[in-house]
Scaffold this active site. Structure first.
Site, PDB file in Angstrom:
ATOM      1  N   SER A  79      37.461  18.700  28.090  1.00 42.30           N
ATOM      2  CA  SER A  79      37.033  20.070  27.820  1.00 42.30           C
ATOM      3  C   SER A  79      35.780  20.054  26.936  1.00 42.30           C
ATOM      4  CB  SER A  79      38.148  20.815  27.084  1.00 42.30           C
ATOM      5  OG  SER A  79      38.369  20.199  25.828  1.00 42.30           O
ATOM      6  N   ASP A  93      36.428  19.976  32.361  1.00 49.54           N
ATOM      7  CA  ASP A  93      37.523  20.942  32.468  1.00 49.54           C
ATOM      8  C   ASP A  93      37.113  22.238  31.744  1.00 49.54           C
ATOM      9  OD1 ASP A  93      40.155  21.777  33.006  1.00 49.54           O
ATOM     10  OD2 ASP A  93      40.936  20.964  31.125  1.00 49.54           O
ATOM     11  N   HIS A  94      37.309  23.370  32.367  1.00 47.82           N
ATOM     12  CA  HIS A  94      36.991  24.674  31.764  1.00 47.82           C
ATOM     13  C   HIS A  94      35.554  24.769  31.252  1.00 47.82           C
ATOM     14  CE1 HIS A  94      41.075  26.186  31.997  1.00 47.82           C
ATOM     15  NE2 HIS A  94      41.473  25.007  31.579  1.00 47.82           N
ATOM     16  N   GLY A 107      49.655  24.864  27.681  1.00 51.57           N
ATOM     17  CA  GLY A 107      50.430  24.707  26.455  1.00 51.57           C
ATOM     18  C   GLY A 107      51.893  24.353  26.679  1.00 51.57           C
ATOM     19  N   HIS A 119      46.329  24.509  37.170  1.00 53.75           N
ATOM     20  CA  HIS A 119      46.183  24.293  35.714  1.00 53.75           C
ATOM     21  C   HIS A 119      47.544  24.486  35.047  1.00 53.75           C
ATOM     22  CE1 HIS A 119      41.783  24.206  34.739  1.00 53.75           C
ATOM     23  NE2 HIS A 119      41.768  24.381  36.047  1.00 53.75           N
ATOM     24  N   ASP A 156      47.617  18.032  30.233  1.00 56.96           N
ATOM     25  CA  ASP A 156      47.128  17.711  28.890  1.00 56.96           C
ATOM     26  C   ASP A 156      48.295  17.691  27.902  1.00 56.96           C
ATOM     27  OD1 ASP A 156      45.730  17.283  26.598  1.00 56.96           O
ATOM     28  OD2 ASP A 156      44.510  19.078  26.681  1.00 56.96           O
ATOM     29  N   ARG A 182      46.519   0.054  14.857  1.00 56.33           N
ATOM     30  CA  ARG A 182      46.753  -0.540  16.178  1.00 56.33           C
ATOM     31  C   ARG A 182      48.225  -0.519  16.538  1.00 56.33           C
ATOM     32  NH1 ARG A 182      43.404  -5.865  14.793  1.00 56.33           N
ATOM     33  NH2 ARG A 182      44.678  -5.510  12.935  1.00 56.33           N
TER      34      ARG A 182
HETATM   35  P1  13P Z   1      48.914  21.786  30.203  1.00 54.10           P
HETATM   36  O1  13P Z   1      48.727  22.495  28.914  1.00 54.10           O
HETATM   37  O2  13P Z   1      50.071  22.305  30.968  1.00 54.10           O
HETATM   38  O3  13P Z   1      48.967  20.295  30.072  1.00 54.10           O
HETATM   39  O4  13P Z   1      47.622  22.110  31.115  1.00 54.10           O
HETATM   40  C1  13P Z   1      46.412  21.453  30.888  1.00 54.10           C
HETATM   41  C2  13P Z   1      45.320  22.018  31.743  1.00 54.10           C
HETATM   42  O5  13P Z   1      45.536  22.794  32.652  1.00 54.10           O
HETATM   43  C3  13P Z   1      43.963  21.601  31.444  1.00 54.10           C
HETATM   44  O6  13P Z   1      43.031  22.296  32.198  1.00 54.10           O
HETATM   45  O1  G3H Z   2      43.074  23.630  29.290  1.00 54.42           O
HETATM   46  C1  G3H Z   2      42.714  23.143  28.261  1.00 54.42           C
HETATM   47  C2  G3H Z   2      42.998  21.742  27.950  1.00 54.42           C
HETATM   48  O2  G3H Z   2      44.347  21.564  27.609  1.00 54.42           O
HETATM   49  C3  G3H Z   2      42.058  21.242  26.886  1.00 54.42           C
HETATM   50  O3  G3H Z   2      42.281  21.917  25.696  1.00 54.42           O
HETATM   51  O4  G3H Z   2      40.117  22.820  24.808  1.00 54.42           O
HETATM   52  O5  G3H Z   2      41.981  22.140  23.277  1.00 54.42           O
HETATM   53  O6  G3H Z   2      40.648  20.420  24.506  1.00 54.42           O
HETATM   54  P1  G3H Z   2      41.196  21.843  24.496  1.00 54.42           P
END
Ligand code: 13P
Ligand code: G3H
Length: 263
Positions: A50, A83-84, A135, A165, A210, A235
């Site tokens: 993202s 992503d997004h 989420g 998503h 995610d 580690r």
């Molecule tokens: P989750 O929060 O379900 O893992 O989705 C992540 C996602 O769609 C990132 O674009």
């Molecule tokens: O859809 C979003 C992903 O889970 C990434 O989230 O913007 O907090 O990195 P983030």
């Protein structure tokens, strides 16, 4: 093999009826856990990041690590995807840095502006809303997706790869592990494996994950800290976390998405 595009990957997934996992990356251990799982499962994989993850890890570091993954696993098709993507400038920056796929996310605009922004792009795949959400709190009651809407979309645009998503399972064992070792994540609920499997054989080509990686990382670190309070070598606890991420991703590829042996 060099990095590939999602367009190439989706041709195979649409023809053969399976889904490819798209996993969010922020650091080295997450990248290694994901690509090691893909190598063991002989599965194609999408690494995605993202704008906020790029800000955190810095694009140069991320791309160098992704390149290292490609060199280490030459037989595994790997995509690096934005992503997004919030705007044109971010998408361009990613392409200029070697990303092989980008997303434009117009959901912050009203419907007309979102459509106008997206139609410009000539998009190669489409993210749909059939009941998932981002989420760890996706459903209050029973987990359910609108497969009737997916079916109708597939009938209308049969040649467009479909993206899901918010598709983490919010794996109960990982939530339990986090809570057992000092976490506080009550009532978390995601999309069960059986439903994701159904999606993967019903025309969904890309499944975004995610939250499950965040849970795996946190569970691994919490367990190590709780069981070995004398440990302060990163580690050790990051190694535990990396292993749990690998197991989590491999399970999805082999048992849920159907992408094992599709490299
Ligand atoms: P989750 O929060 O379900 O893992 O989705 C992540 C996602 O769609 C990132 O674009
Ligand atoms: O859809 C979003 C992903 O889970 C990434 O989230 O913007 O907090 O990195 P983030």
């Amino acid at each position: 093999m060099a990095l590939v595009t999602t367009k190439e990957m989706f041709e195979k997934s649409m023809k053969e009826g399976f889904a490819i996992g798209a996993f969010n990356i922020n650091n080295m251990e997450i990248i290694q856990g994901i690509v090691d799982a893909a190598a063991e499962a002989n599965s194609p994989v999408i690494l995605q990041t993202s704008a906020s993850a790029i800000k955190y890890a810095r694009i140069n570091y991320l791309m160098k690590m992704v390149q290292a993954a490609v060199e280490e696993h030459p037989n595994i098709p790997i995509v690096i995807h934005l992503d997004h993507g919030p705007d044109f400038e971010t998408a361009k920056m990613c392409i200029d840095n070697g990303f092989t796929s980008v997303m434009i996310d117009g959901s912050k605009y009203d419907f007309e502006k979102n459509v106008a922004l997206t139609r410009r792009t000539g998009c190669d795949s489409l993210a749909i809303a059939i009941g998932t959400s981002h989420g760890a709190y996706k459903f209050k009651g029973e987990a359910k997706l609108r497969f009737d809407i997916l079916k109708e979309i597939k009938e209308r645009i049969p040649n467009t790869p479909i993206v899901l998503h918010g598709a983490s399972t919010v794996i109960p064992e990982l939530v339990e592990m986090c809570n057992k070792f000092g976490g506080d994540i009550p009532g978390a609920k995601g999309v069960p494996d059986e439903i994701l499997h159904e999606a993967s054989i019903s025309g969904v080509s890309k499944i975004n994950v995610d939250t499950d990686l965040r849970l795996a990382m946190t569970a691994g670190i919490r367990k190590e800290f709780a069981e070995n309070p004398n440990v302060f070598d990163p580690r050790k606890y990051l190694g535990e976390a990396r292993e749990l991420i690998k197991e989590t991703v491999k399970h999805k590829m082999v048992d849920v998405f159907g992408s094992a042996n599709k490299a």
